[in-house]
Design a protein around this motif. Structure first.
Motif, PDB file in Angstrom:
ATOM      1  N   GLU A  46       0.848  -1.183   0.000  1.00 18.27           N
ATOM      2  CA  GLU A  46       0.000   0.000   0.000  1.00 18.27           C
ATOM      3  C   GLU A  46       0.886   1.236   0.000  1.00 18.27           C
ATOM      4  O   GLU A  46       2.068   1.173   0.372  1.00 18.27           O
ATOM      5  CB  GLU A  46      -0.902   0.027   1.250  1.00 18.27           C
ATOM      6  N   GLY A  47       0.328   2.333  -0.411  1.00 15.33           N
ATOM      7  CA  GLY A  47       0.958   3.639  -0.284  1.00 15.33           C
ATOM      8  C   GLY A  47      -0.045   4.504   0.453  1.00 15.33           C
ATOM      9  O   GLY A  47      -1.192   4.625   0.016  1.00 15.33           O
ATOM     10  N   VAL A  48       0.359   5.053   1.571  1.00 16.33           N
ATOM     11  CA  VAL A  48      -0.554   5.805   2.437  1.00 16.33           C
ATOM     12  C   VAL A  48       0.155   7.096   2.811  1.00 16.33           C
ATOM     13  O   VAL A  48       1.387   7.142   2.812  1.00 16.33           O
ATOM     14  CB  VAL A  48      -0.888   4.981   3.727  1.00 16.33           C
ATOM     15  N   GLU A  63      -5.161   3.821 -16.827  1.00 17.20           N
ATOM     16  CA  GLU A  63      -4.687   4.717 -15.761  1.00 17.20           C
ATOM     17  C   GLU A  63      -3.267   5.130 -16.113  1.00 17.20           C
ATOM     18  O   GLU A  63      -2.803   4.860 -17.217  1.00 17.20           O
ATOM     19  CB  GLU A  63      -4.774   4.029 -14.400  1.00 17.20           C
ATOM     20  N   CYS A  64      -2.585   5.790 -15.185  1.00 22.66           N
ATOM     21  CA  CYS A  64      -1.158   6.050 -15.388  1.00 22.66           C
ATOM     22  C   CYS A  64      -0.377   5.018 -14.575  1.00 22.66           C
ATOM     23  O   CYS A  64      -0.949   4.063 -14.069  1.00 22.66           O
ATOM     24  CB  CYS A  64      -0.820   7.476 -15.003  1.00 22.66           C
ATOM     25  N   THR A  65       0.924   5.183 -14.466  1.00 24.87           N
ATOM     26  CA  THR A  65       1.724   4.114 -13.853  1.00 24.87           C
ATOM     27  C   THR A  65       1.501   4.001 -12.349  1.00 24.87           C
ATOM     28  O   THR A  65       1.696   2.938 -11.776  1.00 24.87           O
ATOM     29  CB  THR A  65       3.224   4.307 -14.136  1.00 24.87           C
ATOM     30  N   GLY A  66       1.070   5.103 -11.709  1.00 29.29           N
ATOM     31  CA  GLY A  66       0.800   5.064 -10.271  1.00 29.29           C
ATOM     32  C   GLY A  66      -0.298   6.032  -9.891  1.00 29.29           C
ATOM     33  O   GLY A  66      -0.359   6.504  -8.755  1.00 29.29           O
ATOM     34  N   GLU A  67      -1.189   6.346 -10.825  1.00 26.93           N
ATOM     35  CA  GLU A  67      -2.282   7.296 -10.555  1.00 26.93           C
ATOM     36  C   GLU A  67      -3.509   6.918 -11.382  1.00 26.93           C
ATOM     37  O   GLU A  67      -3.390   6.391 -12.483  1.00 26.93           O
ATOM     38  CB  GLU A  67      -1.901   8.742 -10.977  1.00 26.93           C
ATOM     39  N   ASN A  68      -4.685   7.256 -10.845  1.00 26.87           N
ATOM     40  CA  ASN A  68      -5.917   7.180 -11.633  1.00 26.87           C
ATOM     41  C   ASN A  68      -6.064   8.464 -12.443  1.00 26.87           C
ATOM     42  O   ASN A  68      -5.441   9.484 -12.142  1.00 26.87           O
ATOM     43  CB  ASN A  68      -7.132   7.000 -10.716  1.00 26.87           C
ATOM     44  N   ASN A 118       2.926  -6.587 -10.344  1.00 25.02           N
ATOM     45  CA  ASN A 118       2.160  -5.800 -11.322  1.00 25.02           C
ATOM     46  C   ASN A 118       2.925  -4.559 -11.765  1.00 25.02           C
ATOM     47  O   ASN A 118       2.675  -4.015 -12.841  1.00 25.02           O
ATOM     48  CB  ASN A 118       0.837  -5.316 -10.708  1.00 25.02           C
ATOM     49  N   TYR A 119       3.830  -4.119 -10.909  1.00 24.78           N
ATOM     50  CA  TYR A 119       4.513  -2.851 -11.175  1.00 24.78           C
ATOM     51  C   TYR A 119       5.662  -2.965 -12.172  1.00 24.78           C
ATOM     52  O   TYR A 119       6.261  -1.960 -12.534  1.00 24.78           O
ATOM     53  CB  TYR A 119       4.918  -2.189  -9.843  1.00 24.78           C
ATOM     54  N   VAL A 120       5.935  -4.170 -12.655  1.00 23.82           N
ATOM     55  CA  VAL A 120       6.879  -4.305 -13.775  1.00 23.82           C
ATOM     56  C   VAL A 120       6.307  -3.532 -14.966  1.00 23.82           C
ATOM     57  O   VAL A 120       6.993  -2.740 -15.617  1.00 23.82           O
ATOM     58  CB  VAL A 120       7.090  -5.792 -14.144  1.00 23.82           C
ATOM     59  N   GLU A 145      -8.556   0.379  -8.036  1.00 23.81           N
ATOM     60  CA  GLU A 145      -9.646   1.131  -7.397  1.00 23.81           C
ATOM     61  C   GLU A 145      -9.016   2.093  -6.409  1.00 23.81           C
ATOM     62  O   GLU A 145      -8.784   1.751  -5.249  1.00 23.81           O
ATOM     63  CB  GLU A 145     -10.611   0.175  -6.689  1.00 23.81           C
ATOM     64  N   GLY A 146      -8.737   3.287  -6.886  1.00 27.47           N
ATOM     65  CA  GLY A 146      -7.971   4.247  -6.106  1.00 27.47           C
ATOM     66  C   GLY A 146      -8.786   4.826  -4.959  1.00 27.47           C
ATOM     67  O   GLY A 146      -9.969   5.143  -5.107  1.00 27.47           O
ATOM     68  N   ILE A 147      -8.123   4.967  -3.831  1.00 27.52           N
ATOM     69  CA  ILE A 147      -8.775   5.585  -2.677  1.00 27.52           C
ATOM     70  C   ILE A 147      -8.852   7.102  -2.901  1.00 27.52           C
ATOM     71  O   ILE A 147      -9.830   7.741  -2.526  1.00 27.52           O
ATOM     72  CB  ILE A 147      -8.032   5.172  -1.385  1.00 27.52           C
ATOM     73  N   THR A 148      -7.861   7.654  -3.568  1.00 23.97           N
ATOM     74  CA  THR A 148      -7.940   9.077  -3.933  1.00 23.97           C
ATOM     75  C   THR A 148      -9.017   9.276  -4.991  1.00 23.97           C
ATOM     76  O   THR A 148      -9.766  10.260  -4.944  1.00 23.97           O
ATOM     77  CB  THR A 148      -6.579   9.574  -4.464  1.00 23.97           C
ATOM     78  N   GLN A 149      -9.123   8.357  -5.929  1.00 24.72           N
ATOM     79  CA  GLN A 149     -10.174   8.429  -6.959  1.00 24.72           C
ATOM     80  C   GLN A 149     -11.544   8.505  -6.280  1.00 24.72           C
ATOM     81  O   GLN A 149     -12.380   9.349  -6.643  1.00 24.72           O
ATOM     82  CB  GLN A 149     -10.088   7.181  -7.854  1.00 24.72           C
ATOM     83  N   LEU A 207      -4.602  13.784 -12.752  1.00 24.99           N
ATOM     84  CA  LEU A 207      -4.252  12.468 -12.228  1.00 24.99           C
ATOM     85  C   LEU A 207      -4.419  12.530 -10.721  1.00 24.99           C
ATOM     86  O   LEU A 207      -4.272  13.601 -10.129  1.00 24.99           O
ATOM     87  CB  LEU A 207      -2.783  12.139 -12.528  1.00 24.99           C
ATOM     88  N   CYS A 208      -4.689  11.391 -10.098  1.00 18.49           N
ATOM     89  CA  CYS A 208      -4.742  11.422  -8.640  1.00 18.49           C
ATOM     90  C   CYS A 208      -4.293  10.100  -8.053  1.00 18.49           C
ATOM     91  O   CYS A 208      -4.463   9.037  -8.647  1.00 18.49           O
ATOM     92  CB  CYS A 208      -6.131  11.804  -8.159  1.00 18.49           C
ATOM     93  N   GLY A 209      -3.687  10.204  -6.897  1.00 15.86           N
ATOM     94  CA  GLY A 209      -3.208   9.034  -6.163  1.00 15.86           C
ATOM     95  C   GLY A 209      -2.669   9.518  -4.827  1.00 15.86           C
ATOM     96  O   GLY A 209      -2.478  10.723  -4.643  1.00 15.86           O
TER      97      GLY A 209
HETATM   98  N1  PPE Z   1      -3.125   3.267  -9.873  1.00 18.40           N
HETATM   99  C1  PPE Z   1      -1.933   2.713  -9.577  1.00 18.40           C
HETATM  100  C2  PPE Z   1      -1.320   1.768 -10.544  1.00 18.40           C
HETATM  101  C3  PPE Z   1      -1.317   3.038  -8.365  1.00 18.40           C
HETATM  102  O1  PPE Z   1      -0.155   2.474  -8.073  1.00 18.40           O
HETATM  103  C4  PPE Z   1      -1.925   3.963  -7.496  1.00 18.40           C
HETATM  104  C5  PPE Z   1      -1.260   4.338  -6.213  1.00 18.40           C
HETATM  105  C6  PPE Z   1      -3.167   4.518  -7.851  1.00 18.40           C
HETATM  106  C7  PPE Z   1      -3.734   4.141  -9.051  1.00 18.40           C
HETATM  107  C8  PPE Z   1      -3.912   5.459  -6.944  1.00 18.40           C
HETATM  108  O2  PPE Z   1      -4.405   4.778  -5.819  1.00 18.40           O
HETATM  109  P1  PPE Z   1      -4.641   5.487  -4.428  1.00 18.40           P
HETATM  110  O3  PPE Z   1      -3.311   5.804  -3.851  1.00 18.40           O
HETATM  111  O4  PPE Z   1      -5.415   4.520  -3.640  1.00 18.40           O
HETATM  112  O5  PPE Z   1      -5.418   6.724  -4.699  1.00 18.40           O
HETATM  113  N2  PPE Z   1       0.153   4.366  -6.264  1.00 18.40           N
HETATM  114  C9  PPE Z   1       0.908   4.341  -5.039  1.00 18.40           C
HETATM  115  C10 PPE Z   1       2.345   3.937  -5.304  1.00 18.40           C
HETATM  116  C11 PPE Z   1       3.224   4.905  -5.978  1.00 18.40           C
HETATM  117  C12 PPE Z   1       4.669   4.427  -6.017  1.00 18.40           C
HETATM  118  O6  PPE Z   1       5.453   5.025  -6.738  1.00 18.40           O
HETATM  119  O7  PPE Z   1       5.028   3.480  -5.328  1.00 18.40           O
HETATM  120  C13 PPE Z   1       0.746   5.638  -4.247  1.00 18.40           C
HETATM  121  O8  PPE Z   1       0.253   6.624  -4.764  1.00 18.40           O
HETATM  122  O9  PPE Z   1       1.106   5.619  -3.075  1.00 18.40           O
END
Ligand code: PPE
Length: 305
Positions: A38-40, A193-198, A163-165, A218-222, A254-256
Motif C-alpha cells: 500500500e501507499g498511504v 490509468e497512469c503508472t501510479g495514478e488514476n 504488477n509494477y513491472v 480502485e484508487g482511494i484518492t479516486q 491524475l490522482c493518487g
Molecule cells: N493506480 C496505480 C497503478 C497506483 O499504483 C496507485 C497508487 C493509484 C492508481 C492510486 O491509488 P490510491 O493511492 O489509492 O489513490 N500508487 C501508489 C504507489 C506509488 C509508487 O510510486 O510506489 C501511491 O500513490 O502511493
C-alpha cells in the motif's frame, strides 16, 4: 526519489531499528513478485499527524492478499494500530507510509501455498511525487507502447508488487522520451490509468474516470475525489474513455496517494487547458480534507494519537 531514513520500521509485530529491517536474498517474493503493498500518507492536522483513510488502505491490502490466496497474519485493525505506532514513533508531522506483505525466506518454487507471510510497515518524509508545480503547471503525458496488464494475466485490483513491472517499464519509457508520465491503454485500446495514478477527464461538463474493468486500480484518492466533486456540484462517474476523449479533454488530472491531485497539460503533445476550474476546485478541497479541515470529511482522517 531518495529515501530519508526514520528511526524504526515495524516488522512482523515488532518495532526494529531502520537499518535492521533486512531480508534474505532468497526471500520468495523477491524472486517471483508475489507481494502486496500500500501507499498511504499522513498529514499534519490541528490535532497532530493523521493518516488519510488508513482503514480503507488496510482493507485494500487484505483484498490484494485475498486475490493472491495469501493469508495475512494480521487483521485490518492490527495493521491500522501498527501503522499509527510507526507514524507516532517517527515523530514526523507528515509522511509517506509503505505497508508490504510478502512471502518470506524458507521455500523456493512457484507454489506459494507452503510459504510464510511477512509484513512490514515503514514511513519516511516524501514530497510531491510528480513535482512541486504539478498542480499549477501540469504534467506531460505520453501514451505508452506498453499495454496495461489484462484481468486474465495480472489482477489489477490487487496492488501486487509484480504488477509494477508493467508500470515501471511504462514510466521509464515516458521519462526517457522527455515526458513526465505514461498514459496506459488496456488490451481493448481503452484508457486505463497512469503508472501510479488514476485518471480524470472532463468532457461535456462531466468528470469521467476509468473503472476497475478498464484495468485501473480502485484508487482511494479516486473515490475521495468523486465524493468531493459531487459535493461541489459536479457530475462524475466511472466510464470507459478512448484516446480521442483524452486528446479533446476540457481538462484532465491524475490522482493518487503519492501524486495527490496533479493537473495534466498535454497528452502526446496535444495541449489540454491546465489547470482547469474543476481540477483547481477539487484540489483545493482535497488539500483541506487530508488535513482534517473539512467537517464533512473528518472520518477520512485517522489520528495517530
Ligand atoms: N493506480 C496505480 C497503478 C497506483 O499504483 C496507485 C497508487 C493509484 C492508481 C492510486 O491509488 P490510491 O493511492 O489509492 O489513490 N500508487 C501508489 C504507489 C506509488 C509508487 O510510486 O510506489 C501511491 O500513490 O502511493
Amino acid at each position: 526519489m531518495p529515501i530519508t531514513p526514520t528511526e524504526k520500521i515495524w516488522m512482523n509485530g515488532e518495532l526494529i531499528a531502520w537499518d535492521d529491517a533486512k531480508i534474505h536474498v532468497l526471500t520468495h517474493s523477491l524472486h517471483y513478485g508475489m507481494g502486496v503493498f500500500e501507499g498511504v500518507r499522513a498529514y499534519e492536522t490541528a490535532q497532530g499527524p493523521a493518516i488519510f483513510r488508513l482503514t480503507e488502505h488496510m482493507e485494500r491490502l487484505h483484498n490484494s492478499a485475498r486475490i493472491l490466496l495469501m493469508d495475512l497474519p494480521y487483521t485490518v485493525e492490527e495493521l491500522v494500530e501498527a501503522t499509527k505506532l510507526v507514524v507516532r514513533e517517527s515523530g514526523l508531522p507528515s509522511c509517506y507510509i509503505r505497508p508490504i506483505a510478502y512471502y518470506g525466506y524458507g521455500e523456493m518454487g512457484l507454489n506459494t501455498l507452503p510459504c510464510s507471510v511477512d509484513v512490514a510497515i515503514a514511513c519516511w518524509p516524501w514530497g510531491a511525487y510528480l513535482g512541486e508545480d504539478s498542480l499549477t503547471k501540469g504534467v506531460r503525458l505520453k501514451t505508452s507502447s506498453w499495454t496495461r496488464h489484462d484481468h486474465n494475466t495480472m489482477p489489477p485490483a490487487s496492488k501486487t508488487t509484480g504488477n509494477y513491472v508493467n508500470s515501471s517499464l511504462a514510466k521509464v519509457e515516458a521519462l526517457k522520451a522527455g515526458y513526465d508520465e505514461a498514459l496506459m491503454l488496456n488490451r481493448n485500446g481503452l484508457v486505463s490509468e497512469c503508472t501510479g495514478e488514476n485518471i480524470f477527464v472532463a468532457r461535456h461538463g462531466k468528470l469521467l474516470s476509468p473503472p476497475l474493468a478498464a484495468g485501473a486500480l480502485e484508487g482511494i484518492t479516486q473515490s475521495s475525489v468523486m465524493t468531493i466533486a459531487r459535493d461541489l456540484g459536479f457530475v462524475t462517474e466511472l466510464a470507459d474513455l478512448t484516446r480521442s476523449d483524452v486528446y479533446i479533454a476540457d481538462e484532465m488530472f491524475l490522482c493518487g496517494t503519492a501524486a495527490e491531485v496533479s493537473a495534466v497539460n498535454s497528452v502526446d503533445d496535444r495541449p489540454i487547458p491546465c489547470p482547469g476550474p474543476m481540477t483547481t476546485a477539487i484540489a483545493t478541497e482535497y488539500h483541506k480534507a487530508i488535513r482534517g479541515q473539512t467537517d464533512r470529511y473528518k472520518d477520512w482522517v485517522e489520528h495517530v494519537s
